[in-house]
Every structure is written in structure tokens, then in C-alpha cells.
Enzyme design. Structure first.
Site, mmCIF file in Angstrom:
data_model
loop_
_atom_site.group_PDB
_atom_site.id
_atom_site.type_symbol
_atom_site.label_atom_id
_atom_site.label_comp_id
_atom_site.label_asym_id
_atom_site.label_seq_id
_atom_site.Cartn_x
_atom_site.Cartn_y
_atom_site.Cartn_z
ATOM 1 N N GLU A 86 14.480 28.749 2.456
ATOM 2 C CA GLU A 86 15.078 30.092 2.480
ATOM 3 C C GLU A 86 15.896 30.335 1.210
ATOM 4 O O GLU A 86 15.919 31.446 0.668
ATOM 5 C CB GLU A 86 15.932 30.261 3.741
ATOM 6 C CG GLU A 86 15.053 30.319 4.990
ATOM 7 C CD GLU A 86 15.840 30.329 6.280
ATOM 8 O OE1 GLU A 86 16.594 29.363 6.506
ATOM 9 O OE2 GLU A 86 15.703 31.285 7.054
ATOM 10 N N GLU A 102 12.160 25.190 11.639
ATOM 11 C CA GLU A 102 13.249 25.409 12.606
ATOM 12 C C GLU A 102 12.757 25.409 14.051
ATOM 13 O O GLU A 102 13.432 24.935 14.957
ATOM 14 C CB GLU A 102 13.964 26.736 12.303
ATOM 15 C CG GLU A 102 14.894 26.690 11.099
ATOM 16 C CD GLU A 102 14.204 26.940 9.762
ATOM 17 O OE1 GLU A 102 12.953 26.861 9.711
ATOM 18 O OE2 GLU A 102 14.911 27.225 8.782
ATOM 19 N N GLY A 156 16.477 26.056 5.742
ATOM 20 C CA GLY A 156 17.409 26.735 4.844
ATOM 21 C C GLY A 156 17.118 26.424 3.382
ATOM 22 O O GLY A 156 17.448 27.215 2.498
ATOM 23 N N ALA A 163 19.353 23.319 6.594
ATOM 24 C CA ALA A 163 20.727 23.293 7.081
ATOM 25 C C ALA A 163 21.027 21.898 7.635
ATOM 26 O O ALA A 163 20.116 21.150 7.975
ATOM 27 C CB ALA A 163 20.907 24.333 8.174
HETATM 28 N N1 3HC Z 1 20.350 17.755 8.642
HETATM 29 C C1 3HC Z 1 21.020 16.607 8.812
HETATM 30 N N2 3HC Z 1 20.507 15.398 8.555
HETATM 31 C C2 3HC Z 1 19.251 15.354 8.109
HETATM 32 C C3 3HC Z 1 18.484 16.512 7.911
HETATM 33 C C4 3HC Z 1 19.081 17.752 8.198
HETATM 34 N N3 3HC Z 1 18.443 18.906 8.016
HETATM 35 N N4 3HC Z 1 17.269 16.148 7.452
HETATM 36 C C5 3HC Z 1 17.285 14.813 7.379
HETATM 37 N N5 3HC Z 1 18.473 14.336 7.760
HETATM 38 C C6 3HC Z 1 18.901 12.937 7.785
HETATM 39 C C7 3HC Z 1 18.161 12.128 8.841
HETATM 40 O O1 3HC Z 1 18.798 12.218 10.083
HETATM 41 C C8 3HC Z 1 18.217 10.742 8.259
HETATM 42 O O2 3HC Z 1 19.498 10.245 8.528
HETATM 43 P P1 3HC Z 1 19.702 8.675 8.802
HETATM 44 O O3 3HC Z 1 19.253 7.984 7.556
HETATM 45 O O4 3HC Z 1 21.154 8.581 9.085
HETATM 46 O O5 3HC Z 1 18.838 8.351 9.996
HETATM 47 C C9 3HC Z 1 18.132 10.990 6.757
HETATM 48 O O6 3HC Z 1 18.524 12.354 6.547
HETATM 49 C C10 3HC Z 1 16.748 10.796 6.180
HETATM 50 O O7 3HC Z 1 15.842 11.541 6.970
HETATM 51 P P2 3HC Z 1 14.427 10.938 7.392
HETATM 52 O O8 3HC Z 1 14.586 9.533 7.851
HETATM 53 O O9 3HC Z 1 13.826 11.908 8.326
HETATM 54 O O10 3HC Z 1 13.667 10.927 5.982
HETATM 55 P P3 3HC Z 1 12.155 11.245 5.674
HETATM 56 O O11 3HC Z 1 12.013 11.073 4.229
HETATM 57 O O12 3HC Z 1 11.279 10.498 6.619
HETATM 58 O O13 3HC Z 1 11.964 12.801 6.034
HETATM 59 C C11 3HC Z 1 12.494 15.140 6.013
HETATM 60 C C12 3HC Z 1 12.617 13.780 5.305
HETATM 61 C C13 3HC Z 1 11.041 15.582 6.045
HETATM 62 C C14 3HC Z 1 13.322 16.110 5.259
HETATM 63 C C15 3HC Z 1 12.983 15.002 7.476
HETATM 64 O O14 3HC Z 1 14.241 14.383 7.465
HETATM 65 C C16 3HC Z 1 13.121 16.308 8.193
HETATM 66 O O15 3HC Z 1 12.144 16.821 8.694
HETATM 67 N N6 3HC Z 1 14.357 16.832 8.252
HETATM 68 C C17 3HC Z 1 14.619 18.036 8.997
HETATM 69 C C18 3HC Z 1 14.213 19.248 8.240
HETATM 70 C C19 3HC Z 1 14.572 20.492 8.993
HETATM 71 O O16 3HC Z 1 14.340 20.596 10.191
HETATM 72 N N7 3HC Z 1 15.131 21.470 8.287
HETATM 73 C C20 3HC Z 1 15.516 22.689 8.911
HETATM 74 C C21 3HC Z 1 16.920 22.567 9.401
HETATM 75 S S1 3HC Z 1 17.418 23.977 10.296
HETATM 76 C C22 3HC Z 1 17.735 25.153 9.138
HETATM 77 O O17 3HC Z 1 17.537 24.936 7.978
HETATM 78 C C23 3HC Z 1 18.302 26.437 9.642
HETATM 79 C C24 3HC Z 1 18.268 27.503 8.622
HETATM 80 O O18 3HC Z 1 17.163 28.359 8.884
HETATM 81 C C25 3HC Z 1 19.500 28.316 8.625
#
Ligand code: 3HC
Length: 704
Positions: free
Chosen positions: A108, A128, A105, A65
């Protein structure tokens, strides 16, 4: 971030290919989930399409998400109408083709598809919990149905990224491709193979394999320490428990209720903030992102002490060859033995294989003298923390190192300008302050001398990232940003003793707050003699330096911490448990009486505020002097340099939960009571007067 249409549908033969294209990581930003639903509906009514492949463009499948949308008034679709539900309900088979990341997500969505295939380099996970929530797209209900409750519980509670090879073993991935395979082509071929298979394999229709009813209680117990003060890990456990007890739809309802409770909780807000500042810290507002970075493929470390050894290990751990020297062959061998012992401990604990250890050790080459490191691309000086020791090292490095080699100093406080001025290449010099143990701690404070070139600084920042660190920039000020902002905390904690507190109360307050250890116990672990030397230096330089007579007395008595069996606490032989020591209480009383300071009691809250407010005030001074770029940079340093509890966001984030005005009023009152050391920073006063939060505070232009 987004293109005009983040989701497209095109037909390749009998297969409809839905592509998500929302750079950089295909998060479920505006229009993405809706786009998938819309294209899926179209594919389902298109008679020419018999099966559907869902794939991500660019570097990832779907990273989850859009975290930026959390905590805003975002619209949430009711259960049954979400993208997960429509994928699941598709009457044509849907195959998730995974490369890069399928997280949160994103996973998921893949779990709601009928089949999943992946490249071996892909990673899947439900992270998450790391941002203070639980999977909210049915993940807590589908994953246990797919791989059993135990494995699902572990994945969801840790939030770890699972490599595709392991995901295949667990049963998350149906088909693992060779790395060189064309993912889309393979997915289309797979789709044609299963096109007529009915009924469609829907994860929601499976029953959960619950191996052992005790797993939930056992998990609660095992996380009790690390998850204290947090709700999300427990919500994750509760939701998987629900998956085992309830029909799918009711389980999803339970998950949704828990998600709603957590989405805007203080811990979720703090963890989201931490996620974004950790990325922001890489951006240097006054150094363009396209600044050339100097090539480096190896390094040298001068000094094989604890820090030098840890720094060499950091390079070796990330595949970079490193040479190491010390003043004598004996010191070098002692250092190498410490490195070998550290790796052997990791092998014994199971966190490293024998083979990995050998490969890492092979990258660390002890060499006899400066001439042997001359051809290295960069060198990190890690000799004794004394200007008079470091200066000749820089002169020597300047003499021997090849042109273009960068010269970095691992100092925690000394003036980088003076070191740079020992060389004929001051622009190639910067500070790189590692935290102890250097191979473990994530923070690298890159210190900018007034001479450092943008190229040197950009390279130092990148060097940190190459060796798995979070690099953050600091100005050249005594203690830089991390230690300077922490110093008043260290002073207050011993002054509190003079006023009647005991080390065990202070430690308990900080552990209850969320630190892994209290500051006095940490002092004993690190060795009290270290702070002693730097206090002597500061006292000599600054007549107003606040002395710490109790701490000095302990060191002078030979109580140097754990290594001497006594420090702030006493220790039994072979045991690291700190025991409160009446002898220390007596010394405290004696010193306080000598100073004429009345003893009194403190509430836990008063202890917490005394320590942290003193640092908030100093951190404001750092911003106001332009020694750090942003409040978030300070917070990153506290999270990764000092073990500040992540779910509290960082020093400034936490201070905002108290409120600028209240912090200011308290500091102003302590200024009246205690004098100059509590003089409020100008920035703090301005923030209080204008009602601006700490997080919104603007630092002065960066001043090296
Ligand atoms: N939402 C918004 N922005 C995100 C994002 C997300 N889920 N994941 C990454 N980004 C953004 C980062 O903020 C970054 O932005 P920037 O360039 O402006 O700083 C850009 O994307 C690139 O991210 P990284 O620098 O972290 O890139 P990496 O290649 O080092 O890592 C990654 C990639 C492993 C995907 C890492 O970004 C990450 O761990 N992201 C979060 C993943 C996450 O937590 N997903 C779960 C979200 S909650 C959810 O899904 C709820 C659901 O259950 C309903």
C-alpha cells in the site's frame, strides 16, 4: 526487532534516499510509518533534493503493518494524515524500490508512491484477508485503479503473493530490473530520468476499469464454501466494489470502516494467533537454535506404498533427489505408477506444467535394493504400520546405510525407541510422521525418541522445512501428539452413534463448524480398514480400550469406504458423493440395542462439544506429560494435520472461546456419567481452578 532509528534519510546527488531498517522484514512497527513521514517531509523541504527513493534495508521492502500491534489499543491516524496520504501528496516524485516482499501495508505504501520498480525475485501482495482483515491503507481503492477491478479483486480476496514479473504484466510495477541490478543505484538513475515529469502520476487520480459488473457476485459465489463463517473475504469484495462506485476519499472511508469492524473480530484474532504459532513451533525450547544441522542433499524412501510415494514426491517437489525401494519389483513399479499418475493428474488440472512434472519425476529414482540407497544422507522408512515389519527394516538400514546417515520412520503411532534400539546408532533415529496425502499435507510431526540426538532432531525439523512442511515436535507416546489428541474424538464420534446420532448429523455439524469434510466422510475416503487394524492392536495391548463395535461391523461386512462403494455412507459407481444409507442406520440400531444403550437425539452444539472436548482433555494430558512443548504446537497440528478451520485458531484457541471453566465442568459431568474415559486431566483442573486460559497453559518439561 527494531534499531534505534528504523528510518533514515540520506542524499545521493539530487536524490533523497529514505531507507527503512526494521529487521527482520521491515514490518511497520513502532516508529516506522512515522519515520517515513518525517523523512519525507524533510526531503520535501530540502532544496537540494529533487526526487525521493524509498527502499528497504535487509531482505525486504516492507512486509506490512506490524501484526503484533493489531487488536491492541493502537493509535490510528485519521484519513488524510497517514503515511500513504503523505507519500501520495509529496510534491517531489517518490519511487518505491522493491526487493524481497512488499506485502499488505508495504504494498500500500508502494502504491501511494508515484513509481514502483522491482527486482524480478520480489513478491507483492495484499495478504490481509489471510489474517482476517482487509487492506486498510488504501489498497482496496488504489489497486483497482491501477490494474482494474477484476485483477485487484482476485489478488485481494486470495491474498496471494504475486511475483514481480506478473506484477509488471498487471501494471503494478513500472520497471522490472534484471536480477543482478543494483536496486538502489537503478532507482536513483530512474529518479533522475523522471525528476521533471509533471503532473506526478498519482494512483488515486485514476479511474477504475470495471470490466464486468458481475465480478463481485461471481466472486461471492465462488468463495461461498471456503469462506463460510468468515467476514473478511466478503469485506474485501465490498471494499473493491466501493472503489468502483465511490470517489477515492469516500472509498477509503468505507475501507477504514470495514477495517475497524474486522480488526478485533474473533476470526482475525484466531488467524493472527495461527500466524504466530506457525512460527513459534520451529523453536525448540530445550534444543539451542545454533545446534548443528547435518548436511543433506538427497534422501531415500523405503516402501513405495501410498505414503512412501507421497513422501518421495515431497522431496522431488522441492528439488531434492530421492531414491525409492520396495520389497518386490512389482510393488516398486506399482508405486512408481501411482506417482506418475498423481503428477499426471496435477498436469491435467493445470497446477503443474508438463516440464515441471518431468523434472520432478527425474528426481525420483526407483532402485532395486538396500545397497542402492546406502550412500543417501537420510532415509525414511515408510513400510507397513506394524512393529514386526518395521523392526527388521531398521536393523537392515543400520547395516547398510553410510555412517552419519539419519534414519527416520514414518509411523503414525509406533514406539520410536524400539526402532532406534534395533540399530547401533540410536541417536541418529527419529520419527517423521507425514500426513496423508504426504505430498499435499503441510504437517510434519517430528517424533523424538529418548535416544535421538539434538542434531538429529534439528535436522529432521529442517528437513521438513526444506520440503515445504511445517515441522512440529512431538514426544514418543502412542499416537504421538496429533493422533493421540485426535483419538478420543474418533472414539466419541462412534459412541455418539450408539447413543442415537447418525453419521450425517455428525458430519454436518463438523462441516458447519468449518471442516472441509465431516469425519465419517473422511473415514470413507481414507479407508475404514486402516483404523480397524490399529484398534485391534490397541485392544490387544490395553484391556480397557473402548471398542467400536459399529465401526468393526462395517469393516467386517466389507464396507471399507469409498474404495468398496460403501462405508459409513453408500456411493454410486464413479461418484464420491456420500449418500446416507438406511443399512448403516439399521446396523447402528442393532448394535445399540445389543449393547442396551438407549437412543436419543442430540443438538448440534452437543455433538460439537462431545467431539472436541474429548480431544481438549487428551491434549491437556499430553501437555501435562511433557509430550508437546506448548498449546500452540497442538493447535498447529490440528490446523495442518486435520483440517481444523484456521479461522478458529486451533483446538485450544477454540476451547478458550468457550472458557476453561465451562470446558472443565462439562468434562467433569461427563466423567460422572460415562466413567473413566472422561476423567479430567490434572492440568485441565488446575487451569480451571486458577482461571488460566488454555493458551497460557504451561507444559511439563519435554519428556521424549
Ligand atoms: N508483523 C509482525 N511481525 C512479522 C510480520 C508482520 N507483518 N511479518 C513477519 N513478521 C515476523 C515473524 O513473526 C517472524 O518473527 P519471529 O522470527 O520472531 O518468528 C519474522 O518476522 C520473520 O518472518 P517469517 O519467519 O515469516 O519469515 P519468512 O521469510 O518465512 O516470510 C513474510 C516473510 C512472507 C513476509 C512472512 O513473514 C509474512 O507473510 N508476513 C506477514 C505479511 C502480512 O500479512 N502483511 C500484511 C500485514 S497486515 C497489513 O499490512 C494491514 C495494512 O493493510 C494496514
Amino acid at each position: 526487532m527494531s534499531g534505534a532509528t528504523p528510518v533514515s534519510l540520506e542524499r545521493q546527488g539530487d536524490v533523497g534516499v529514505i531507507t527503512v531498517n526494521y529487521p527482520p522484514v521491515n514490518a511497520l512497527g513502532p516508529g516506522v510509518a512515522e519515520g517515513i513521514k518525517d523523512r519525507l517531509a524533510r526531503a520535501n523541504i530540502d532544496p537540494a533534493i529533487k526526487a525521493i527513493v524509498l527502499i528497504g534495508a535487509g531482505r525486504s521492502f516492507i512486509a506490512g503493518a506490524d501484526i503484533r500491534g493489531f487488536g491492541t489499543n493502537r493509535q490510528r491516524l485519521p484519513l488524510g494524515q497517514r503515511v500513504y496520504d503523505t507519500l501520495d501528496a509529496s510534491s517531489k516524485p517518490v519511487i518505491a524500490a522493491i526487493h524481497g516482499y512488499a506485502l499488505g501495508g508495504g504494498l500500500e505504501i508502494a502504491l501511494a508512491c508515484h513509481y514502483r520498480m522491482a527486482l524480478p525475485s520480489a513478491k507483492v501482495g495484499l495478504p490481509e484477508v489471510l489474517i482476517g482483515i482487509l487492506p486498510g491503507g488504501g489498497g482496496t481503492q488504489r489497486l483497482p485503479r491501477l490494474i482494474g477491478a477484476k485483477a485487484a479483486l482476485e489478488m485481494i480476496v486470495t491474498g496471494r503473493h504475486v511475483p514481480a514479473t506478473e506484477a509488471k504484466r498487471l501494471g503494478i510495477i513500472d520497471e522490472l530490473l534484471p536480477e543482478t541490478a543494483d536496486l538502489l543505484e537503478s532507482a536513483i538513475a530512474f529518479a533522475m530520468r523522471i525528476v521533471d515529469v509533471r503532473p506526478l502520476p498519482r494512483v488515486r487520480n485514476r479511474s477504475v476499469r470495471l470490466e464486468d459488473r458481475g465480478i463481485f457476485e461471481a466472486m461471492r459465489k465462488s468463495i461461498a464454501r471456503r469462506a463460510r463463517n468468515q467476514k473478511a473475504p466478503y469485506a474485501c469484495i465490498g471494499a473493491v466494489e466501493a472503489a468502483c462506485a465511490l470517489p477515492f476519499d469516500e472509498g477509503c472511508q468505507c475501507e477504514a470502516n470495514l477495517f475497524k469492524e474486522l480488526e478485533d473480530s474473533p476470526e482475525a484474532r484466531a488467524l493472527r494467533y495461527a500466524f504466530f504459532i506457525e512460527r513459534e513451533v520451529a523453536r525448540l525450547p530445550d534444543i539451542p537454535a545454533n545446534t548443528p544441522v547435518r548436511d543433506f542433499s538427497n534422501a531415500a524412501v523405503v516402501g513405495a506404498g501410498t505414503m512412501g510415494g507421497g513422501i518421495a514426491m515431497s522431496f522431488a517437489d522441492f528439488g531434492l533427489p530421492v531414491k525409492i525401494i520396495d520389497a518386490t519389483p512389482e510393488a516398486l513399479e506399482r508405486g512408481m505408477q501411482r506417482i506418475r499418475d498423481n503428477y499426471a493428474t496435477s498436469v491435467r488440472r493445470g497446477s503443474l506444467s508438463e516440464d515441471q512434472m518431468q523434472r520432478r519425476l527425474a528426481r525420483i529414482e526407483p532402485v532395486a535394493g538396500y545397497e542402492d540407497i546406502a550412500d543417501c544422507d537420510l532415509v525414511i522408512e515408510a513400510v507397513f504400520e506394524e512393529m514386526d515389519v518395521k523392526k527388521p527394516v531398521f536393523a537392515k538400514l543400520d547395516e547398510v546405510m553410510k555412517p552419519g546417515a539419519l534414519l527416520f520412520s514414518n509411523t503414525s503411532a509406533l514406539d520410536i525407541d524400539q526402532l532406534a534400539e534395533m540399530t547401533r546408532r540410536p541417536k541418529d533415529v527419529a520419527g517423521t510422521h507425514f500426513f496423508s496425502p504426504a505430498n499435499v499435507m503441510k504437517l510434519l510431526e517430528v517424533v523424538r525418541s529418548k535416544h535421538s540426538s539434538p542434531e538429529t532432531l534439528a535436522t529432521a525439523m529442517q528437513m521438513g522445512r526444506r520440503i515445504g512442511k511445517l515441522s512440529a515436535m512431538a514426544g514418543n507416546t502412542d499416537g504421538f501428539v496429533a493422533n493421540r489428541s485426535r483419538a478420543p474424538f474418533n472414539t466419541e464420534m462412534v459412541i455418539l452413534l450408539e447413543e442415537g446420532c447418525l453419521p450425517e448429523q455428525v458430519d454436518k455439524v463438523m462441516v458447519d463448524f468449518g471442516y472441509p469434510m465431516g469425519p465419517f466422510a473422511v473415514g470413507d475416503l481414507a479407508g475404514l480398514d486402516i483404523g480397524y487394524a490399529s484398534r485391534k492392536r490397541r485392544a490387544a495391548e490395553n484391556p480397557n480400550f473402548r471398542k467400536q463395535p459399529i465401526a468393526d461391523r462395517l469393516v467386517e461386512m466389507g464396507r471399507h469406504g469409498q474404495k468398496t462403494g460403501a462405508g459409513w455412507y453408500r456411493y454410486e459407481k464413479g461418484d464420491r458423493t456420500p449418500h446416507p444409507d438406511p443399512e448403516v442406520a439399521a446396523i447402528i440400531k442393532e448394535v445399540a440395542t445389543g449393547l442396551g444403550i438407549a437412543q436419543r437425539t442430540f443438538t448440534d452444539e452437543a455433538v460439537l462439544r462431545r467431539l472436541l472436548f474429548s480431544s481438549v482433555n487428551e491434549a491437556c494430558k499430553i501437555l501435562e506429560e511433557g509430550k508437546a512443548y506448548r498449546p500452540g504446537d497442538v493447535d498447529v497440528m490440528w490446523l495442518h494435520g486435520f483440517g481444523f478451520p484456521r479461522y478458529r485458531g486451533g483446538l485450544f484457541f477454540w476451547a478458550d472461546t468457550i472458557g476453561v471453566r465451562e470446558v472443565y465442568n462439562q468434562i467433569a459431568a461427563w466423567h460422572q456419567q460415562y466413567g473413566d474415559r472422561w476423567a479430567p486431566s490434572r492440568l485441565l483442573r488446575d487451569l480451571a481452578e486458577s482461571g488460566t486460559s488454555f493458551r497460557e497453559a504451561r507444559a511439563a518439561p519435554f519428556a521424549a
